[in-house]
Each structure stands twice: as structure tokens, then as C-alpha cells.
Scaffold this active site. Structure first.
Site, PDB file in Angstrom:
ATOM      1  N   LYS A 214      24.568   8.862   3.335  1.00 11.46           N
ATOM      2  CA  LYS A 214      23.775   7.713   3.752  1.00 11.46           C
ATOM      3  C   LYS A 214      24.605   6.425   3.740  1.00 11.46           C
ATOM      4  O   LYS A 214      24.334   5.493   4.497  1.00 11.46           O
ATOM      5  CB  LYS A 214      22.553   7.539   2.840  1.00 11.46           C
TER       6      LYS A 214
HETATM    7  C1  LIG Z   1      19.740  12.618   3.926  1.00 14.35           C
HETATM    8  C2  LIG Z   1      20.550  13.792   3.560  1.00 14.35           C
HETATM    9  C3  LIG Z   1      20.564  14.945   4.353  1.00 14.35           C
HETATM   10  C4  LIG Z   1      19.720  15.073   5.606  1.00 14.35           C
HETATM   11  O1  LIG Z   1      20.163  14.230   6.628  1.00 14.35           O
HETATM   12  P1  LIG Z   1      19.213  13.898   7.866  1.00 14.35           P
HETATM   13  O2  LIG Z   1      19.954  12.899   8.657  1.00 14.35           O
HETATM   14  O3  LIG Z   1      17.951  13.339   7.270  1.00 14.35           O
HETATM   15  O4  LIG Z   1      18.942  15.166   8.578  1.00 14.35           O
HETATM   16  C5  LIG Z   1      21.381  15.981   3.983  1.00 14.35           C
HETATM   17  N1  LIG Z   1      22.129  15.919   2.853  1.00 14.35           N
HETATM   18  C6  LIG Z   1      22.125  14.831   2.061  1.00 14.35           C
HETATM   19  C7  LIG Z   1      22.938  14.833   0.822  1.00 14.35           C
HETATM   20  C8  LIG Z   1      21.347  13.725   2.391  1.00 14.35           C
HETATM   21  O5  LIG Z   1      21.365  12.650   1.601  1.00 14.35           O
END
Ligand SMILES: *Cc1c(COP(=O)(O)O)cnc(C)c1O
Length: 496
Positions: free
Chosen positions: A113
């Protein structure tokens, strides 16, 4: 350069510029903003492969965010991708066990993120200036664990903004929770809710659509915006690292120019994999996009049957950031495979909100041929962590392990042996307990920080600063409420 405008997947809202789409988050008709067309990369992959992460970001983002000047974008990029990241490469590619793990967790909160949320505040503040926004911007966010902390870290003490984060009280890892409730910054507000991520996300969406609330906020000098992955200000920065990854492969001689690779992405809200799809449409030689789910395999079922059905039990897994039954960004794909027909998309989304289910047409299903879906159960995920560690010494986090397992299985079943990039979305230190228990049952019951020290010992990767700094940090946020009380919590925090 001609301006790229953004419209809603549901069609009823007018076209807006990129900066307006970033400020609004969600379109007024409840749809998601999509660009009028996916721009083509401005240089060849060969040329792009010579660029740094920051230069790649500029090359990609200026094609998507055309109402930002190059100087503005450069300032946003330099502010975001600096030594907050613990490696100059920003998103290094590590080869292990026959695949390339694209490590997207070197930012301040050690999950992917950060790749988008470290730049979103800069884009947002620039967009506000550009559009003469006088109100203070209130970022309203629902999180399954990682977005919350990354958004808090990005927006803490950014002038002209406040940030409010809702997380499922019992649905995040202990480290994730501690990261959020210890967040500093006078403009931050963190609330645990009795409910799951979907409850939190629905509550947030309801507030965005609440005209009454909008007026009350405006009267007090506030307006909402979103840091959730529906914001194109998150989606566009995520396209960058797929371009960058291919460039690195090319530079290392791991692929020939133009050779297609496959990409496997551990998926929740469908933001990360959609960015990979946009990268493909923009010209990165990507073959299949493999969508990896955990036991909440609503997307796997969608790719296999053409029916999206959220009417099922919500399962808490060891990969909590993927515990999602409503994958918001899928709407952008649905819109596209409907031939950019907003009417059809709006009708499907209406059916979804009324019945929890929709089915796409055969014609639309044909548009999904770039994708494959797979899922990993809890035992598969743990076994993948253990097996990769034993074979190579490389330690995967639980989310990455889901993708790693699914990618491996895809290869085995299809005999498609194109080079594989697996999006590595979190540091194993963020999910230390699950990771260590997967490696050896003897770690069962050890204290969280002791486990982190143990992980450093067995992996040779030092405990990241993000974990060190919360060991002794004070809990600053104790608010807990029902999902039905979210609006009241927001009003009380803002004094509205
Ligand atoms: C948010 C997240 C995901 C999923 O990603 P999306 O873009 O919501 O599909 C997968 N792994 C981790 C560690 C995340 O923080």
C-alpha cells in the site's frame, strides 16, 4: 499533449480531469472513475529499462494524469519515493525458487500500500490547489489492515487534511493493529468496528453517498475524499512498478525485448491486479494476469463461472488483507468487458447491491481471456511458506505465499512456462506469527516481538524499522464502535 479525461463506470456523472477524479475519489453516481482510454507508454521498454524508479514513475504518470504539470509530478514523486523506502530500487525484484518476487514492501509500513499511499497525499494536495479547493480534505478510509496504516503514515500532519480510518476490530493482525493505534499526528483518527472489512467499506461508501452529510461538512469547511484503492490516485502509481519490473528483467537479460511474462497478484479489492492489467494495456509485454485468492475465493469463482456471488460465509484467514467479498475495483474490469457500456455496468452493480450477486454475459466472459484465477487454502499457504523457505531460505509473507502457490499451480496445470513475476505485497514481518508457525510448529505460542527477532535470525533479513518503532509505542487510539455508528464517530471527530 491532449488531455485525458475520466468518466464514471456508471455513466451518469460528467467527465472530470485527473486531479478532480483524485479529489472526488468516487464519482457522484456511485461509480468508479476510469480514463477515457488507457494511454500507451511514451517510450519503448528498452528505453524505460534504463530509468530509475522515480524516472519510470514520471514517464508513466504523466500519461495518465495529464492536467498535472511535469514539475508538479516530479515534486510529488520526489516527495514520495525517497529514503522513507529502505532501498534505492524502491521495488526490488528478487529471484527465488524459479520465479521473480517483486518486493513492494520496502516503504514505511512494510506493505505494498505504501507504493501508492506515499504519493497520494502529494497528488491530493496538488489537486486541491489546482482546483481552488478551500475546504479541508477529510480522508475517509476503510481498511482490511494495510491501507489504514499506510494512509495514516502518508497523511499524518499533512496541512489541509484530516484522516479517519475504520478497521475491523478482530480482523487484522496484532502488528497491523498496533501500527494503526499507535499512529501519531493531530489530524489522525483511528476507529475499530465490531464487524468485518466489508461492513467497514459499506459504511464508508454510505457516507460518501450521503448528500445531507456532505452539506453539513461543507458548512463547517470540510469535504471527503478517499484513500481507498478505488481512487485513481492510487491506481496510477501502481501501474508504475509493473513497468519498472519488466524493465529490470530486460536489463538483467532475464527476458528478450518483447518476450511476454506472466504476473501473479495476491488479490483482495482488485486494485493491484487491475494496475497490472492497465500496464499490459499500456504496452508492457504481459501474457496472463493470474488472480490469486485465499479461501474467500469470490474472484476465483467469478473467473471460472462468470457469476460474482458474495452470498457466502466471510472467512478470517492468515492473509487478512485479502479477506474481502466485495472487490470494488472489479467494477472497472466489468465496465471494460461490457465494451465500456456504463448502462450495463450500472445494472449489474445494482443487482449486486440488491441481491449480492450478478452474472456476466458470454460475450463479456470472452473479454476475460487475459486473466486466470486460482486460490490457496490455509494449509496450501502455510506449506508454500515452509517449502520455499526450506528450498531457498527466502521467507514469504502469507499474502505473497497465496500468490506464489497459485502461480506455481497455474504453471503446473497449464504448462505455460513464461517467466513469472509474483507481486510480493507484504514483508513477512507484518504477519510474523502466521509465517513463523508455517515454517515450524515449535514457534507456536511465542510472543510477537520475540518471533520477529527469531525471524531475523533464520532469514538473515534484519527487523525492519517499522516493526522496531512499535515495540514500545504508546496506544493513542482507543475508539471502538458498531458499524452503524460510523457516521456519528466521524461527526464527533470533526465537531460537525
Ligand atoms: C491490500 C493487500 C492485498 C490486496 O490488494 P488489492 O489491491 O486490494 O487486490 C494483498 N496483499 C497485501 C499484503 C495487501 O496489503
Amino acid at each position: 499533449m491532449s488531455e485525458l479525461l475520466y468518466g464514471s463506470t456508471r455513466g451518469a456523472a460528467g467527465k472530470v480531469t485527473a486531479s478532480q477524479a483524485i479529489l472526488k475519489g468516487l464519482a457522484d453516481d456511485g461509480g468508479l472513475f476510469v480514463p477515457d482510454g488507457i494511454p500507451v507508454l511514451p517510450m519503448s521498454m528498452k528505453e524505460l529499462s534504463g530509468l530509475s524508479y522515480q524516472e519510470t514513475a514520471l514517464a508513466v504518470m504523466k500519461e495518465f494524469l495529464t492536467d498535472f504539470t511535469e514539475e508538479e509530478l516530479r515534486a510529488c514523486i520526489d516527495g514520495a519515493y525517497d529514503d522513507k523506502f529502505d532501498t534505492k530500487e524502491i521495488a526490488p525484484l528478487k529471484e527465488a525458487d524459479g520465479v521473480y518476487y517483486l518486493e513492494l514492501f520496502h516503504g514505511p509500513t512494510i506493505a505494498f500500500k505504501d507504493m501508492a499511499l506515499s504519493i497520494l497525499p502529494y497528488l491530493m494536495v496538488t489537486a486541491a490547489k489546482k482546483n481552488q479547493v478551500e475546504n479541508e480534505i477529510v480522508i475517509l478510509t476503510a481498511t482490511s489492515g494495510d491501507t489504514g496504516k499506510a494512509a495514516l503514515a502518508g497523511f499524518a500532519d499533512v496541512p489541509g487534511t484530516k484522516i479517519i480510518v475504520f478497521y475491523p476490530k478482530d480482523g487484522v493482525s496484532p502488528i497491523q493493529k498496533k501500527q494503526m493505534v499507535t499512529q501519531k499526528g493531530a489530524n489522525t483518527f483511528v476507529v475499530g468496528i465490531h464487524g468485518n472489512f466489508d461492513d467497514a467499506q459499506s459504511g464508508v461508501k454510505a457516507m460518501f453517498g450521503d448528500e445531507e452529510l456532505k452539506k453539513e461538512l461543507d458548512a463547517c469547511g470540510y469535504q471527503f475524499s478517499s484513500a481507498n484503492s478505488i481512487n485513481i490516485g492510487r491506481l496510477v502509481p501502481q501501474v508504475v512498478y509493473y513497468v519498472y519490473a519488466y524493465g529490470r528483467l530486460l536489463q538483467q537479460g532475464a527476458v528478450e525485448d518483447g518476450e511476454e511474462i506472466n504476473v501473479t497478484v495476491p488479490t483482495g479489492n482488485f486494485g493491484n491486479i487491475l494496475a497490472a492489467y492497465y500496464a499490459k494495456l499500456a504496452g508492457v509485454p504481459i501474457g496472463k494476469l493470474i488472480c490469486a485468492s485465499n479461501e474467500n475465493k469470490v474472484l476465483f469463482d467469478f473467473f471460472h463461472t462468470g457469476a460474482y456471488d458474495r452470498n457466502r460465509e466471510f472467512i478470517l484467514t492468515s492473509s487478512p488483507s485479502m479477506d474481502i467479498l466485495i472487490s470494488s475495483n472489479l467494477e472497472r474490469l466489468v465496465y471494460r468487458i461490457a465494451g465500456n457500456d456504463a448502462g450495463q455496468d450500472a445494472a449489474l452493480m445494482k443487482t449486486l447491491s440488491e441481491t449480492g450477486r450478478y452474472e456476466i454475459t458470454e460475450e463479456m466472459r470472452a473479454g476475460l481471456s487475459d486473466f486466470a484465477g486460482g486460490f490457496a487454502g490455509e494449509a496450501d499457504t502455510a506449506e508454500e511458506i515452509r517449502a520455499v523457505y526450506e528450498r531457498t531460505g527466502y521467507v514469504l509473507d502469507t499474502h505473497t505465499a497465496v500468490a506464489s502457490y497459485v502461480g506455481r499451480n497455474y504453471r503446473k496445470v497449464t504448462k505455460d512456462d513464461r517467466k513469472m513475476v509474483v507481486a510480493s505485497t507484504a514483508s513477512p514481518y507484518k504477519f510474523t506469527r502466521s509465517v513463523m508457525e508455517a515454517i515450524d510448529g515449535k514457534y507456536d505460542g511465542m510472543e510477537d516481538f520475540a518471533l520477529a527477532d527469531k525471524l531475523a535470525e533464520i532469514s538473515g533479513v534484519p527487523v525492519p524499522a517499522a516493526v522496531e518503532e512499535i515495540r514500545e509505542a504508546k496506544v493513542l487510539h482507543k475508539t471502538v464502535c458498531e458499524a452503524s455508528e460510523m457516521k456519528a464517530a466521524v461527526k464527533s471527530f470533526l465537531g460537525v
